[in-house]
Scaffold this motif. Structure first.
Motif, mmCIF file in Angstrom:
data_model
loop_
_atom_site.group_PDB
_atom_site.id
_atom_site.type_symbol
_atom_site.label_atom_id
_atom_site.label_comp_id
_atom_site.label_asym_id
_atom_site.label_seq_id
_atom_site.Cartn_x
_atom_site.Cartn_y
_atom_site.Cartn_z
ATOM 1 N N SER A 201 0.607 4.236 -3.000
ATOM 2 C CA SER A 201 -0.686 4.910 -3.133
ATOM 3 C C SER A 201 -1.583 4.628 -1.936
ATOM 4 O O SER A 201 -2.459 5.425 -1.611
ATOM 5 N N TYR A 202 -1.362 3.470 -1.296
ATOM 6 C CA TYR A 202 -2.192 3.081 -0.159
ATOM 7 C C TYR A 202 -1.808 3.873 1.084
ATOM 8 O O TYR A 202 -2.645 4.486 1.730
ATOM 9 N N ARG A 203 -0.514 3.849 1.424
ATOM 10 C CA ARG A 203 0.015 4.644 2.530
ATOM 11 C C ARG A 203 1.519 4.439 2.591
ATOM 12 O O ARG A 203 2.099 3.687 1.825
ATOM 13 N N ARG A 204 2.144 5.119 3.531
ATOM 14 C CA ARG A 204 3.578 4.968 3.747
ATOM 15 C C ARG A 204 3.833 3.740 4.628
ATOM 16 O O ARG A 204 3.074 3.454 5.556
ATOM 17 N N PHE A 205 4.920 3.023 4.324
ATOM 18 C CA PHE A 205 5.336 1.881 5.126
ATOM 19 C C PHE A 205 6.781 2.099 5.572
ATOM 20 O O PHE A 205 7.609 2.574 4.798
ATOM 21 N N GLY A 238 2.655 -7.318 3.884
ATOM 22 C CA GLY A 238 3.247 -8.255 2.936
ATOM 23 C C GLY A 238 3.859 -7.521 1.772
ATOM 24 O O GLY A 238 4.552 -6.522 1.937
ATOM 25 N N GLN A 239 3.572 -7.989 0.565
ATOM 26 C CA GLN A 239 4.167 -7.431 -0.642
ATOM 27 C C GLN A 239 3.471 -6.122 -1.000
ATOM 28 O O GLN A 239 2.290 -6.105 -1.333
ATOM 29 N N VAL A 240 4.193 -5.002 -0.930
ATOM 30 C CA VAL A 240 3.570 -3.707 -1.201
ATOM 31 C C VAL A 240 4.072 -3.056 -2.483
ATOM 32 O O VAL A 240 3.434 -2.131 -2.993
ATOM 33 N N SER A 262 -2.228 -0.151 -3.948
ATOM 34 C CA SER A 262 -3.100 0.993 -4.055
ATOM 35 C C SER A 262 -4.362 0.854 -3.206
ATOM 36 O O SER A 262 -4.840 1.823 -2.632
ATOM 37 N N PHE A 263 -4.901 -0.363 -3.138
ATOM 38 C CA PHE A 263 -6.105 -0.608 -2.337
ATOM 39 C C PHE A 263 -6.006 -1.975 -1.680
ATOM 40 O O PHE A 263 -5.444 -2.919 -2.250
ATOM 41 N N ILE A 264 -6.550 -2.076 -0.478
ATOM 42 C CA ILE A 264 -6.788 -3.361 0.162
ATOM 43 C C ILE A 264 -8.275 -3.455 0.424
ATOM 44 O O ILE A 264 -8.841 -2.598 1.111
#
Length: 267
Positions: A201-205, A238-240, A262-264
């Motif tokens: 949800s945050y972005r693609r890694f 780190g852990q996503v 989802s959020f940082i």
């Protein structure tokens, strides 16, 4: 120069060479940063109702600097949600403050090692579904949860020791005559299954390490082998993402979930 670096990276992938990360970038661990994780259904990739993407029951918050056995370390607050009523009127959470530190290329977590598995999971005993609840003897210990230097197929012992388990048929946890208690030996083993791209949800890694954690139990009850969970570790964050496997995530039945970043907040 940029073209040369690109060529080297392509060759590394083609030749299957070890992908070397700078130690520490998997877990930046800046004090004040909060990682929030939302839950999605594995079977259809939809967010859990009713809040959707903004429902973030799991939290990892970097509290403060500390020193552990001479190593620079961080105190980290971790909260995980394991079970809720359908309307979320009551949820069962596990929360603790633990310590993370890097020892050479190894990320060490100082915590109860069984925090890597749900506190309750299901197994089949004598042809009937039973629940198993675990608690360790000795409590907190040093757990090598991840290597920043890792090849696909690399495997290591995360933890081993003694534990106490309660075993009861499904639906009979409050019936004293149906609950049995055993002292058992356990061990947890981690394996790097490979590197892969992953969406959150945050972005693609890109090129994240996917690590599998297996639990083995034996002693006073029949041996249990459980693929407990998978965790994705990504460059610079780190852990996503992490997921309890179908056999471990019985609290969600066939619609078990994975938790994704989802959020940082705070940076």
């Amino acid at each position: 120069m940029r073209r040369s670096i690109l060529v080297l990276l392509i060759l590394s992938g083609v030749l299957g060479c070890r992908y070397r990360f700078t130690p520490g970038i998997y877990v930046p661990m800046q004090v004040g940063i909060m990682y929030r994780y939302t839950s999605r259904l594995v079977i259809n990739d939809r967010y859990e109702k009713p809040q959707g993407r903004y429902y973030t029951p799991d939290t990892l918050y970097i509290l403060s600097d500390t020193v552990y056995k001479g190593y620079d370390a961080r105190k980290v607050y971790v909260k995980k949600q394991y079970e809720c009523r359908e309307d979320l009127s009551h949820c069962y959470h596990a929360a603790d403050t633990i310590v993370y530190y890097l020892k050479a290329d190894t990320l060490i977590v100082v915590s109860d090692p069984l925090s890597l598995i749900p506190p309750r999971f299901s197994v089949i005993l004598d042809g009937r579904p039973h629940f198993v609840e675990t608690s360790t003897e000795g409590g907190v210990r040093e757990t090598p949860i991840f290597y920043t230097l890792a090849n696909p197929g690399a495997s290591w012992k995360v933890a081993s020791g003694n534990a106490t388990v309660r075993v009861y048929p499904e639906g009979y946890d409050t019936v004293s005559d149906s609950v049995d208690t055993y002292n058992i030996r356990f061990r947890i083993r981690a394996t790097v299954e490979g590197f892969e791209d992953t969406e959150t949800s945050y972005r693609r890694f890109d090129f994240c390490a996917r690590v599998r954690y297996d639990l083995f139990m034996g002693g006073e009850l029949p041996d249990i082998t459980l693929h407990a969970m998978d965790m994705w570790w990504c460059d610079g964050v780190g852990q996503v993402k992490y997921v309890y496997t179908p056999e471990a995530a019985t609290y969600k039945d066939s619609t078990f979930t994975y938790m994704e970043l989802s959020f940082i907040e705070g940076r």
